[in-house]
Each structure stands twice: as C-alpha cells, then as structure tokens.
Scaffold this motif. Structure first.
Motif, PDB file in Angstrom:
ATOM      1  N   ALA A  15     -10.937  33.326  35.597  1.00  0.00           N
ATOM      2  CA  ALA A  15     -10.994  32.385  36.512  1.00  0.00           C
ATOM      3  C   ALA A  15     -11.560  30.974  36.113  1.00  0.00           C
ATOM      4  N   ALA A  16     -12.520  31.136  35.031  1.00  0.00           N
ATOM      5  CA  ALA A  16     -13.143  29.824  34.366  1.00  0.00           C
ATOM      6  C   ALA A  16     -11.895  29.140  33.531  1.00  0.00           C
ATOM      7  N   ARG A  17     -10.884  30.137  32.908  1.00  0.00           N
ATOM      8  CA  ARG A  17      -9.911  29.196  32.179  1.00  0.00           C
ATOM      9  C   ARG A  17      -8.935  28.659  33.288  1.00  0.00           C
ATOM     10  N   LEU A  18      -8.757  29.216  34.448  1.00  0.00           N
ATOM     11  CA  LEU A  18      -7.964  28.563  35.400  1.00  0.00           C
ATOM     12  C   LEU A  18      -8.564  27.342  35.736  1.00  0.00           C
ATOM     13  N   GLU A  19      -9.756  27.292  36.123  1.00  0.00           N
ATOM     14  CA  GLU A  19     -10.602  26.038  36.601  1.00  0.00           C
ATOM     15  C   GLU A  19     -10.043  25.215  35.622  1.00  0.00           C
ATOM     16  N   ASP A  20     -10.366  25.253  34.136  1.00  0.00           N
ATOM     17  CA  ASP A  20     -10.254  24.340  33.016  1.00  0.00           C
ATOM     18  C   ASP A  20      -8.974  23.875  33.206  1.00  0.00           C
ATOM     19  N   LEU A  21      -8.006  24.610  33.219  1.00  0.00           N
ATOM     20  CA  LEU A  21      -6.567  24.250  33.344  1.00  0.00           C
ATOM     21  C   LEU A  21      -6.228  23.360  34.490  1.00  0.00           C
ATOM     22  N   GLY A  22      -6.777  23.538  35.717  1.00  0.00           N
ATOM     23  CA  GLY A  22      -6.550  22.841  36.889  1.00  0.00           C
ATOM     24  C   GLY A  22      -7.203  21.525  36.599  1.00  0.00           C
ATOM     25  N   LYS A  23      -8.173  21.302  35.927  1.00  0.00           N
ATOM     26  CA  LYS A  23      -8.937  20.180  35.716  1.00  0.00           C
ATOM     27  C   LYS A  23      -7.768  19.269  34.622  1.00  0.00           C
ATOM     28  N   LYS A  24      -7.517  19.628  33.808  1.00  0.00           N
ATOM     29  CA  LYS A  24      -6.383  19.140  32.636  1.00  0.00           C
ATOM     30  C   LYS A  24      -5.040  18.859  33.790  1.00  0.00           C
ATOM     31  N   LYS A  25      -4.597  19.672  34.514  1.00  0.00           N
ATOM     32  CA  LYS A  25      -3.369  19.574  35.320  1.00  0.00           C
ATOM     33  C   LYS A  25      -3.841  18.226  36.036  1.00  0.00           C
ATOM     34  N   ALA A  26      -4.969  17.933  36.755  1.00  0.00           N
ATOM     35  CA  ALA A  26      -5.358  16.826  37.568  1.00  0.00           C
ATOM     36  C   ALA A  26      -5.357  15.708  36.912  1.00  0.00           C
ATOM     37  N   ILE A  27      -5.651  15.720  35.581  1.00  0.00           N
ATOM     38  CA  ILE A  27      -5.660  14.511  34.604  1.00  0.00           C
ATOM     39  C   ILE A  27      -4.015  13.903  34.302  1.00  0.00           C
ATOM     40  N   LEU A  28      -3.141  15.206  34.241  1.00  0.00           N
ATOM     41  CA  LEU A  28      -1.819  14.607  33.843  1.00  0.00           C
ATOM     42  C   LEU A  28      -0.962  14.533  35.233  1.00  0.00           C
ATOM     43  N   GLN A  29      -1.571  14.656  36.299  1.00  0.00           N
ATOM     44  CA  GLN A  29      -0.985  14.413  37.618  1.00  0.00           C
ATOM     45  C   GLN A  29       0.332  13.400  37.579  1.00  0.00           C
ATOM     46  N   ASP A  30      -0.548  11.945  37.165  1.00  0.00           N
ATOM     47  CA  ASP A  30       0.327  10.772  37.412  1.00  0.00           C
ATOM     48  C   ASP A  30       0.844  10.378  36.043  1.00  0.00           C
ATOM     49  N   LEU A  31       0.859  11.078  34.989  1.00  0.00           N
ATOM     50  CA  LEU A  31       1.165  10.714  33.726  1.00  0.00           C
ATOM     51  C   LEU A  31       2.622  11.512  33.328  1.00  0.00           C
ATOM     52  N   PRO A  32       3.724  11.144  33.286  1.00  0.00           N
ATOM     53  CA  PRO A  32       4.814  11.527  32.830  1.00  0.00           C
ATOM     54  C   PRO A  32       4.939  12.007  31.310  1.00  0.00           C
ATOM     55  N   LEU A  33       3.853  12.850  30.831  1.00  0.00           N
ATOM     56  CA  LEU A  33       3.808  13.328  29.733  1.00  0.00           C
ATOM     57  C   LEU A  33       4.326  14.671  29.351  1.00  0.00           C
ATOM     58  N   LEU A  34       5.789  14.788  28.975  1.00  0.00           N
ATOM     59  CA  LEU A  34       6.609  15.888  29.317  1.00  0.00           C
ATOM     60  C   LEU A  34       5.979  17.068  28.199  1.00  0.00           C
ATOM     61  N   GLN A  35       5.519  16.606  27.086  1.00  0.00           N
ATOM     62  CA  GLN A  35       5.081  17.338  25.872  1.00  0.00           C
ATOM     63  C   GLN A  35       3.549  18.193  26.604  1.00  0.00           C
ATOM     64  N   GLU A  36       2.639  17.178  27.116  1.00  0.00           N
ATOM     65  CA  GLU A  36       1.414  17.771  27.503  1.00  0.00           C
ATOM     66  C   GLU A  36       1.765  18.605  28.795  1.00  0.00           C
ATOM     67  N   ILE A  37       2.870  18.423  29.610  1.00  0.00           N
ATOM     68  CA  ILE A  37       3.166  19.385  30.850  1.00  0.00           C
ATOM     69  C   ILE A  37       3.663  20.627  30.164  1.00  0.00           C
ATOM     70  N   SER A  38       4.459  20.625  29.273  1.00  0.00           N
ATOM     71  CA  SER A  38       5.160  22.070  28.630  1.00  0.00           C
ATOM     72  C   SER A  38       3.987  22.861  28.047  1.00  0.00           C
ATOM     73  N   GLU A  39       3.022  22.191  27.469  1.00  0.00           N
ATOM     74  CA  GLU A  39       1.830  22.821  26.816  1.00  0.00           C
ATOM     75  C   GLU A  39       0.830  23.490  27.829  1.00  0.00           C
ATOM     76  N   LEU A  40       0.790  22.676  29.002  1.00  0.00           N
ATOM     77  CA  LEU A  40       0.082  23.223  30.127  1.00  0.00           C
ATOM     78  C   LEU A  40       0.673  24.482  30.725  1.00  0.00           C
ATOM     79  N   ARG A  41       1.830  24.341  30.746  1.00  0.00           N
ATOM     80  CA  ARG A  41       2.717  25.515  31.518  1.00  0.00           C
ATOM     81  C   ARG A  41       2.520  26.742  30.629  1.00  0.00           C
TER      82      ARG A  41
END
Length: 694
Positions: A79-105
């Motif tokens: 659950a803690a890891r999911l919370e950290d990933l949620g914060k990173k997703k929020a940072i990338l929300q408005d940034l069209p960074l395909l590489q980072e999005i792929s790594e996040l997935r």
C-alpha cells in the motif's frame, strides 16, 4: 535516476521478504519433527492424548498467526508503494513524458507481481498446514483434523481476503488512468466491470486470489468434472508448454471421440429391452446389454491410459476400428438371431473407450491458457453426447429390409454409429497430428508424457518469488522413518496408487461410485419401468432421457456461477447427497397406483442432484488426493473412471438379477441398493467432513 533508485529499493525489500518468509516457512516445516516425536511417544505408550492435542494446536496456532501478521505487514508495504506511485503519477499528470509514463506503468505492474508472489507464498503455507494435519492423523491415529477445524469456525487464512480487493482496485484504476493518457477517453467507473480492458497483471492477481479463496465460475466448475490437472499459472509469468505441440484439429478430434462414444453408450438405452425380447430373452436382460460395454471399459481404461504414454494417434485409431466393428456386430445380431453376437459387439464397443486418451491429450498437449476451456469442452461433449444418444434413438423409428439385412429401431442405432465411426476414422487418419515426445522423459515419470513431465521438472522454476525453493516438499511420499520418496514420481502400479488413498480420497471415490450407480439404475431400467407402469413407447422414453441429459449444462451453470460461491464445496456435497437420497426414496412404489408424475419428479430430483454431486465431488477429489495421482498411468482420472465404471457394471448387473423377481418387483428391488449405498456415503462424508476444509 529516481526510477533506478526505486528499483534498488524494491530489490532490497524483496530480499528482506524472502529472508523473513524463509524463516516462517522453515519454522512451519520444523513442526514435522514434532509430529515424529509425538508418534514415537505414542508407540512407547508414554503420552497423554489431551496434552498432545493441546501442545500441537498451540504450535500450529502460533505459526499461523505469524504468517497472517506477515501477510498484513506486506500488504501495508505494498500500500505504501502504491501511495508513492500515486504521488509520482500526480507529478506527471500534465507532462507528456511518454518514457516516464511507460516506466510508471511498469512500476504498477511490478507491484501487482509482488502481490501475486505474496499470495503464492501464503498458498504454499496453506498447503503445508493441510498436509501437516493429514500426516498427524496418519501417524498418531487421531482425528486431529476434525478437532482443529471444528474448533475454529473459519478457514485459518480467511483474514487474507481483507485488503486485497482495495489493492487490486487501486492497481486497476491507475493502470486505466495511464491508458487514458494515451488516447482513450473512457473512465473506469463509466464502464461495466465485464467490459473494462484488463491488464494481464490484474488477471494474474484475480486467478491467484480465486485459487486461494476457492472462488469459482461456470467454466472452472465445469472443467473440474474432467479431473484434468490444471497448470498453476498464478505463480508464473510464462507458459511452460511448447505451442508447437498444440494442434487445434487434433483437440477437436479428441472431443469428437468423446462425443461419439457417449452417443454410442446411450443410443441403445431406449431400445435395449425391446432388442432383448426380439432375441428371445427377458426384457430385463437389457441390464447385461447396456452393462457389457462398461465391463470392457474397466480394462480398456487401464491399457489406453498406459498406451497414451507413448502415443495418442494409435490408440485413437484402434478405438475407432474396434467401435466400428462392435457396432456392426450389434446391428447384425438381429438377423443372426444371436444374443451372444450382440453382447460381443457391445463388449468391443467398451474395449474401444478412449476417454483416458482424450483426458491425457488435454492435460499434456493443450497450453495452460486454454486448458480450462478444453476441459470444459470435454465435459460438455460428454453431456451433449449423453443427451443426443437417446434423442437420436427416438428418431430412428423405422422398419424395412435391405437385401438380407433388417433395418429397424433395434438395429439402426448400430448401423448409424458404425457409419459415424467410419467417418471419424477417415477424418482422424487425414487430420490428426501426433505430438512429439521428447527422449528420456517417459522413463523419468514412469509413464507420464512429455509435456506433463517437463512441467513437473520445471516446478521449481514455476514457483518464483517468495515461494521459490523455500519449503521442502512435504507430501504423502514420506516414509515412516523420515526418508522422502520423490514427490515428482507418480504411482507406478495399482498397489502404489492404492497406498496413496487417504480416508478422504476413499470417501470421495465411494461418493462417485454411489452417484454413478444411482444414475445408471435410473437410466438403464427406464425403458422397462416406464413401459410396464405407464405404457410408454420408445419415442417417449427417448424424449424423457434426452430431457434428463439436457439438464446437465444449465444445472452446472447455476451451481458453478452462483451456488459454489455462496457455499463451501463440502456443504454442497452433503446437501446434494441428501437430495439424491430424497429422490431415491420418492422413486419407490409403496402402495396404490404408481403415477408417471411421481416417477418423473423423483427421476429429475435424482439425476440433477447426482449431476451437482459429481461436480463438487471431483472438485474435492482433486484437492484431497496426493499430487502423485495427478499424472502417470494410475492417475486420479483413471481411479475415478474405474470407480464410475464399476458402479455402472454393478447397477446393470443388479437390474438383470432383479429381473428374476418379475417386472413388478424390479423397481423397488433395484432402488434398495441405491438407498443403502447413499446412506453409507452420507455417513462416510460426515466422518471425514472436517478434513475437507481445503
């Protein structure tokens, strides 16, 4: 750089998890030594029963508590890891960074894989506890399993269901949000759950949870009827069966063989009594005519199972030729006026039973991704054949001659099936592709085929992550002095297979014998009983039997989709036995007029309850039997087939013997053994009820 640091942290967490889980598993594994100590105390007469039960219960309780707390702790980390990933997703929300999005997935998927590994670890612990309980009973002669389970109202791992749904929901929603950024404008909450595109990781988690919580569905429930071992893909990310071994047309040919054989079995039921009287025998000789096929099947099941270790094409070819000849002899018996020729023809049909080959082909040559569907298709083909056989007999109402051959309702089933097997034989010869068997594999498994041997040789690879090589095999192969037999080696003889039968397995085989006996009595004597009491003709009997056969799939759909998820298998098992007993009791003719309504209602009750019982019975049988009986010549499928075949032979023999009492006494005389066997199976189920908790 940040992602690299995250991966390093994850590796450190996994290493820590492996270390902790290894300690827990070794502590659980060490309990086996205490079983031996208690056994030695028992043999020396230096023991107190109550003290032994109390001490051993406390040992198990302590270890189970550690495992549950460990599971809760790891859920918190996930659950803690999911919370950290949620914060990173929020940072990338408005940034069209395909590489980072792929790594996040990929990071979300890694969380899902870690959850699967954790569930796999718990599943192995659950199996270890179950086997320790079984070994304790065997060594000390106590019914400790009954005491331990009955004194604890819920399954020891029921707490594990808490929190898993929330984790899966978080993974699904976030993976869906990531897909939305790539062009999809559908929200996960705007779609029905059945049409939401699912990530393979989510499907993997769901399969693991279903296995752990014994959740089921129609496809899985129907597939369990075949008693075909399913690959444990929940702990593996790849399929361990060569795709080039799979040939769709060959699978279809196996299913066609299953369908035709079941049609062949039941197509003569509506006319067997009439055929017997036309040859100068009593109508009740229909029991011998129908049962002679089952007598031969007792032997054919063994040699076909052994033959399938080396080939699939040759036994199917032999099966088709023998069934072709058997049906020709069955049809010619009328003009030859020979009951012996008729019985030899039916014996040949029984010798051509290749169901063991059909089952082994699905187990060994069908990829895991579709094996459950193939198993369900195997059961469906059997059910449809059972319904089509009597229905087809009802359509074959004619009477004419072709040269010296008489074509009527008695002989036409033989000619039709002979033509069917001839067409099948040609199709088999042209289209079947023999799968290649690897060198040296047969000798390793003493009769298991290549792909199944390879799967078990790779068992250590399949159990990855936290479960990898942490728990030494603990199976029924352990001898009294502590030496281990190989848990990969299947039973090499009927004697060794019998030694692997625990009381729970024996009870499940008894139940299978009972339900097949009751069904065979109902079906085989239907034409004699209905013509005597109600004056039904062949067409009416055929329609009645076809309707009974058609209930198989819808009944299993209801049980597999709803009932099996509302109640435990053992609860459904016991309830079905009681309902079957009620159906048998209602079938008796006590006093007064015996009506068709009473007969039809009791027959439906008996048949439907037997069908439900068969599904849960085979499901429980697959769970309580030793893993060594899941492959090889003397496997669980062969044992259940032999139990069912013996039941059919006994039932058909009962009908013929009861015929000496007269047709008026036939009904009650044949139902009495069904009643007694049913009562015995209920008593046996109650005696082993608490050992069926897994």
């Amino acid at each position: 750089m940040q992602m690299t640091a995250t991966k390093m942290e994850r590796r450190m967490e996994i290493a820590k998890l492996k270390c902790t889980s290894c300690q827990l598993l070794l502590q659980l594994h060490a309990i086996k030594g205490r079983v031996k100590e208690y056994s030695e105390q028992t043999e020396g007469g230096n023991h107190d029963r109550r003290r032994v039960l109390k001490e051993f219960s406390k040992l198990l309780d302590d270890e189970i508590e550690k495992i549950v707390l460990f599971m809760i702790e790891q859920q918190g980390m996930i659950a803690a890891r999911l919370e950290d990933l949620g914060k990173k997703k929020a940072i990338l929300q408005d940034l069209p960074l395909l590489q980072e999005i792929s790594e996040l997935r990929e990071a979300y998927r890694e969380v899902g894989l870690d959850l699967v590994k954790l569930l796999k670890f718990v599943d192995i612990n659950a199996n270890a506890v179950r086997k320790i309980l079984k070994k304790f009973d065997e060594r000390l002669g106590y019914k400790f399993t009954n005491y331990y389970v009955s004194s604890r109202s819920n399954h020891p791992y029921s707490q594990l269901q808490q929190g898993i749904g929330a984790v899966v929901g978080a993974l699904s929603r976030n993976l869906s949000d990531i897909e939305e950024r790539e062009g999809s404008y559908l929200n996960i909450y705007d779609q029905h759950s059945l049409v939401i595109p699912k990530d393979p990781i989510i499907d993997l988690i769901k399969a693991t949870v279903d296995k752990l919580t014994n959740s089921t569905n129609f496809l899985r429930f129907l597939g369990q009827h075949a008693l075909i071992a399913q690959e444990d893909t929940a702990g593996s990310e790849v399929e361990h069966i060569e795709e080039d071994k799979y040939h769709f047309i060959s699978l279809v040919l196996n299913l066609a063989n299953t369908f035709l054989y079941m049609v062949n079995t039941y197509i003569i039921v509506p006319t067997a009594d009439d055929y017997a009287t036309s040859l100068g025998a009593a109508a009740t000789v229909c029991g011998v005519i129908i049962g002679s096929m089952a007598v031969a099947q007792i032997f054919s099941s063994v040699y076909f199972s052994a033959w399938s270790n080396r080939s699939y094409f040759r036994p199917l070819l032999f099966s088709s030729v023998v069934l072709l000849l058997g049906n020709v002899m069955y049809a010619l018996a009328y003009d030859l006026d020979s009951l012996a020729i008729l019985l030899i023809g039916r014996l040949l049909c029984g010798l051509g039973s290749a169901r063991a080959v059909n089952r082994r082909y699905i187990s060994d040559c069908v990829p895991p991704r579709i094996r459950m569907q193939a198993s369900a298709a195997f059961v469906s083909a059997s059910a449809l054949g059972m319904a089509c056989g009597p229905a087809l007999a009802g359509l074959l109402q004619t009477n004419f001659e072709v040269h010296a051959l008489t074509i009527n309702q008695d002989t036409l089933p033989g000619w039709v099936m002979a033509f069917g097997w001839l067409a099948y034989l040609i199709w088999l010869w042209i289209s079947f592709r023999e799968p290649a068997l690897g060198p040296g594999v047969e000798s390793f498994h003493e009769g298991s085929s290549t792909s199944s041997s390879t799967r078990y040789l790779e068992q250590g690879t399949l159990e990855q992550g936290l479960a990898e090589q942490l728990l030494l095999p603990y199976d029924d192969g352990q001898t009294g002095d502590g030496e281990k037999a190989s848990t990969l080696r299947p039973a090499s003889s009927a004697v060794s297979a019998y030694r692997l039968l625990t009381p729970s397995v024996k009870v499940q085989l008894l139940i299978y014998f009972m339900l097949k006996y009751a069904m065979e009595i109902l079906l085989s004597e239907s034409s004699v009983v209905t013509s005597y009491y109600f004056g039904w003709n062949t067409s009416t009997v055929a329609v009645f039997l076809a309707v009974l056969g058609l209930t198989v799939l819808p009944v299993n759909a209801i049980v597999g989709t709803y009932i099996s998820n509302m109640f435990e298998d053992r609860q459904i098992l016991l309830a079905s036995e009681v309902v079957l007993l009620l159906g048998v009791v209602l079938s008796f003719r006590v006093t007064g007029t015996y009506t068709a309504a009473q007969y039809v209602c009791s027959a439906l009750l008996t048949f439907v309850s037997a069908e439900v019982l068969e599904g849960v019975n085979l499901s429980l049988l697959s769970q309580v039997m030793s893993s060594r009986l899941s492959r090889g010549t003397y496997n669980g499928g062969l044992l259940s087939t032999e139990a069912g075949t013996l039941a059919r032979v006994a039932a058909d023999g009962t009908i013929t013997l009861a015929g000496f009492l007269g047709r008026g006494a036939l009904l009650n005389a044949t139902l009495l053994p069904s009643l007694l066997i049913c009562l015995a199976s209920i008593a046996a189920t109650m005696s082993t009820y608490n050992s069926l908790f897994y």
